[in-house]
Write a protein that holds these residues in place. Structure first.
Motif, mmCIF file in Angstrom:
data_model
loop_
_atom_site.group_PDB
_atom_site.id
_atom_site.type_symbol
_atom_site.label_atom_id
_atom_site.label_comp_id
_atom_site.label_asym_id
_atom_site.label_seq_id
_atom_site.Cartn_x
_atom_site.Cartn_y
_atom_site.Cartn_z
ATOM 1 N N CYS A 25 0.127 -0.962 0.053
ATOM 2 C CA CYS A 25 -0.102 -0.436 0.533
ATOM 3 C C CYS A 25 1.167 1.523 -0.266
ATOM 4 O O CYS A 25 1.528 1.119 0.781
ATOM 5 C CB CYS A 25 -1.220 0.079 1.248
ATOM 6 S SG CYS A 25 -2.320 1.492 1.179
ATOM 7 N N GLY A 26 0.080 1.953 -0.763
ATOM 8 C CA GLY A 26 1.631 3.534 -0.123
ATOM 9 C C GLY A 26 1.040 4.255 1.042
ATOM 10 O O GLY A 26 1.279 5.351 0.858
ATOM 11 N N SER A 27 0.152 3.810 1.621
ATOM 12 C CA SER A 27 0.064 5.028 2.665
ATOM 13 C C SER A 27 0.804 3.930 3.892
ATOM 14 O O SER A 27 -0.033 2.657 4.192
ATOM 15 C CB SER A 27 -1.361 4.661 2.961
ATOM 16 O OG SER A 27 -1.761 5.439 4.108
ATOM 17 N N HIS A 30 -1.743 1.967 5.983
ATOM 18 C CA HIS A 30 -3.181 0.928 5.673
ATOM 19 C C HIS A 30 -1.759 -0.244 4.863
ATOM 20 O O HIS A 30 -2.202 -0.018 3.477
ATOM 21 C CB HIS A 30 -3.728 1.126 4.984
ATOM 22 C CG HIS A 30 -4.598 2.223 5.386
ATOM 23 N ND1 HIS A 30 -5.230 1.947 7.052
ATOM 24 C CD2 HIS A 30 -4.755 3.733 5.422
ATOM 25 C CE1 HIS A 30 -6.287 3.117 7.328
ATOM 26 N NE2 HIS A 30 -5.975 3.515 6.279
ATOM 27 N N ALA A 34 -5.291 -2.402 -1.079
ATOM 28 C CA ALA A 34 -5.930 -1.526 -1.481
ATOM 29 C C ALA A 34 -6.597 -0.307 -1.840
ATOM 30 O O ALA A 34 -6.570 0.803 -2.481
ATOM 31 C CB ALA A 34 -6.647 -2.325 -2.804
ATOM 32 N N ARG A 41 -9.988 -2.653 5.358
ATOM 33 C CA ARG A 41 -9.735 -2.874 4.186
ATOM 34 C C ARG A 41 -10.046 -4.392 3.137
ATOM 35 O O ARG A 41 -10.247 -5.046 3.380
ATOM 36 C CB ARG A 41 -8.061 -3.277 5.437
ATOM 37 C CG ARG A 41 -7.716 -1.963 5.904
ATOM 38 C CD ARG A 41 -6.567 -3.411 6.939
ATOM 39 N NE ARG A 41 -4.779 -3.323 5.555
ATOM 40 C CZ ARG A 41 -4.649 -4.822 5.740
ATOM 41 N NH1 ARG A 41 -4.887 -5.794 5.985
ATOM 42 N NH2 ARG A 41 -3.321 -4.722 5.231
ATOM 43 N N THR A 43 -7.966 -5.524 1.350
ATOM 44 C CA THR A 43 -6.392 -5.221 0.710
ATOM 45 C C THR A 43 -6.283 -6.084 -0.691
ATOM 46 O O THR A 43 -6.884 -6.552 -1.756
ATOM 47 C CB THR A 43 -6.244 -7.556 1.143
ATOM 48 O OG1 THR A 43 -6.658 -8.052 0.822
ATOM 49 C CG2 THR A 43 -6.175 -6.996 2.644
ATOM 50 N N VAL A 44 -4.481 -5.961 -1.228
ATOM 51 C CA VAL A 44 -4.116 -6.135 -2.534
ATOM 52 C C VAL A 44 -4.353 -8.110 -2.459
ATOM 53 O O VAL A 44 -4.880 -7.907 -4.210
ATOM 54 C CB VAL A 44 -3.042 -5.955 -2.398
ATOM 55 C CG1 VAL A 44 -1.874 -6.566 -4.178
ATOM 56 C CG2 VAL A 44 -3.145 -4.316 -2.486
ATOM 57 N N ASN A 182 -5.536 3.397 -1.931
ATOM 58 C CA ASN A 182 -3.867 3.567 -2.270
ATOM 59 C C ASN A 182 -3.438 4.320 -3.593
ATOM 60 O O ASN A 182 -4.267 4.310 -4.800
ATOM 61 C CB ASN A 182 -3.274 1.451 -2.382
ATOM 62 C CG ASN A 182 -1.995 1.800 -2.973
ATOM 63 O OD1 ASN A 182 -1.538 2.585 -3.459
ATOM 64 N ND2 ASN A 182 -1.368 0.740 -2.582
ATOM 65 N N ARG A 184 -0.970 4.579 -5.934
ATOM 66 C CA ARG A 184 -1.566 3.624 -7.023
ATOM 67 C C ARG A 184 -1.992 3.500 -7.614
ATOM 68 O O ARG A 184 -1.900 3.018 -8.965
ATOM 69 C CB ARG A 184 -0.356 2.300 -6.519
ATOM 70 C CG ARG A 184 1.145 3.327 -6.077
ATOM 71 C CD ARG A 184 2.273 1.852 -6.102
ATOM 72 N NE ARG A 184 2.874 2.316 -4.716
ATOM 73 C CZ ARG A 184 4.350 1.429 -4.688
ATOM 74 N NH1 ARG A 184 4.662 0.619 -5.350
ATOM 75 N NH2 ARG A 184 5.496 2.226 -4.246
ATOM 76 N N TYR A 185 -3.128 3.460 -6.604
ATOM 77 C CA TYR A 185 -4.627 2.796 -7.679
ATOM 78 C C TYR A 185 -5.731 3.886 -8.575
ATOM 79 O O TYR A 185 -6.373 3.897 -8.465
ATOM 80 C CB TYR A 185 -5.435 1.524 -6.933
ATOM 81 C CG TYR A 185 -4.491 0.198 -6.426
ATOM 82 C CD1 TYR A 185 -4.875 -0.359 -7.309
ATOM 83 C CD2 TYR A 185 -4.559 0.220 -5.207
ATOM 84 C CE1 TYR A 185 -4.097 -1.805 -7.031
ATOM 85 C CE2 TYR A 185 -3.655 -1.267 -4.694
ATOM 86 C CZ TYR A 185 -3.351 -1.842 -6.155
ATOM 87 O OH TYR A 185 -3.419 -3.304 -5.993
#
Length: 216
Positions: A25-27, A30, A34, A41, A43-44, A182, A184-185
């Motif tokens: 995750c980018g944070s 969390h 994702a 959450r 999750t990825v 996230n 990135r998404y």
């Protein structure tokens, strides 16, 4: 996003495909997520699992490798669209709860039976939903429940799923749930109840500068 396209995404789930899956995750708040919706959450790993379900079903439906590669190319946004719908499912469910709208299993089964009759059987319906909407067969009932929730919510509001009143209800639910994607998404647009792409300057900077070469 045009309201009609947003409605299609609500009522039929993601249409699309093969963006690379991320593993973190980018944070820092969390890790491994994702998205976080209402404190829960996504999750990825969960997102990856959903995407893989669709991919396996697509490959089984199109055993020819060349045709399968064409399917991959035509559904290249599946990961992000799938996340969009996983979040939107929760937003719509909250909006329905706020209006005391419920859907029971019998209603889902009645809708499925009717659609199967129209499509020419259970397999034909599953194939149609997979090809047209990117819904894996095992998720068909979940998707039909989503459609019924949307329809009943619109009826409760005295409107339909294409009007500002309907999307305002979803916007309010988005705000209540404090959706956190996230980066990135992308990001979650509360007003539109939709995932949107965002610019990530640090990625651009890396791409533009590239690896530094040493000079003699």
């Amino acid at each position: 996003m045009h309201r009609r396209r947003r409605t299609a995404l609500v009522l039929s789930a993601a249409i699309a495909a093969a963006a690379p899956l991320l593993t973190a995750c980018g944070s820092d708040a969390h890790p491994g997520a994702a998205a976080v919706v209402g404190g829960e959450r996504i999750t990825v790993a969960q997102l990856e699992g959903r995407v893989n379900e669709v991919r396996r079903a697509q490959q089984a439906a199109v055993p020819d490798e060349t045709q399968y590669q064409q399917v991959l190319a035509s559904t290249s946004a599946l990961t992000r669209d799938t996340l969009h719908n996983m979040v939107l499912d929760r937003v719509l469910h909250r909006a329905a709860q706020d209006q005391h709208v419920t859907v029971d299993r019998k209603e889902v089964q009645q809708m499925r039976t009717s659609l199967e009759q129209q499509a020419g059987g259970a397999t034909a319906l599953e194939t149609t939903w997979l090809q047209r909407y990117g819904v894996a067969p095992r998720r068909l009932d979940d998707n039909l429940r989503l459609q019924l929730e949307a329809q009943k919510l619109a009826q409760k509001l005295g409107t339909d799923t294409t009007t500002p009143a309907f999307w305002k209800a979803l916007s309010s639910a988005s705000a209540e749930l404090h959706v956190d994607l996230n980066p990135r998404y992308g990001a979650w647009d509360v007003e539109k109840s939709s995932r949107v792409d965002v610019k990530t300057p640090w990625l651009r900077e890396i791409a533009e500068n590239g690896p530094q070469q040493q000079t003699a």
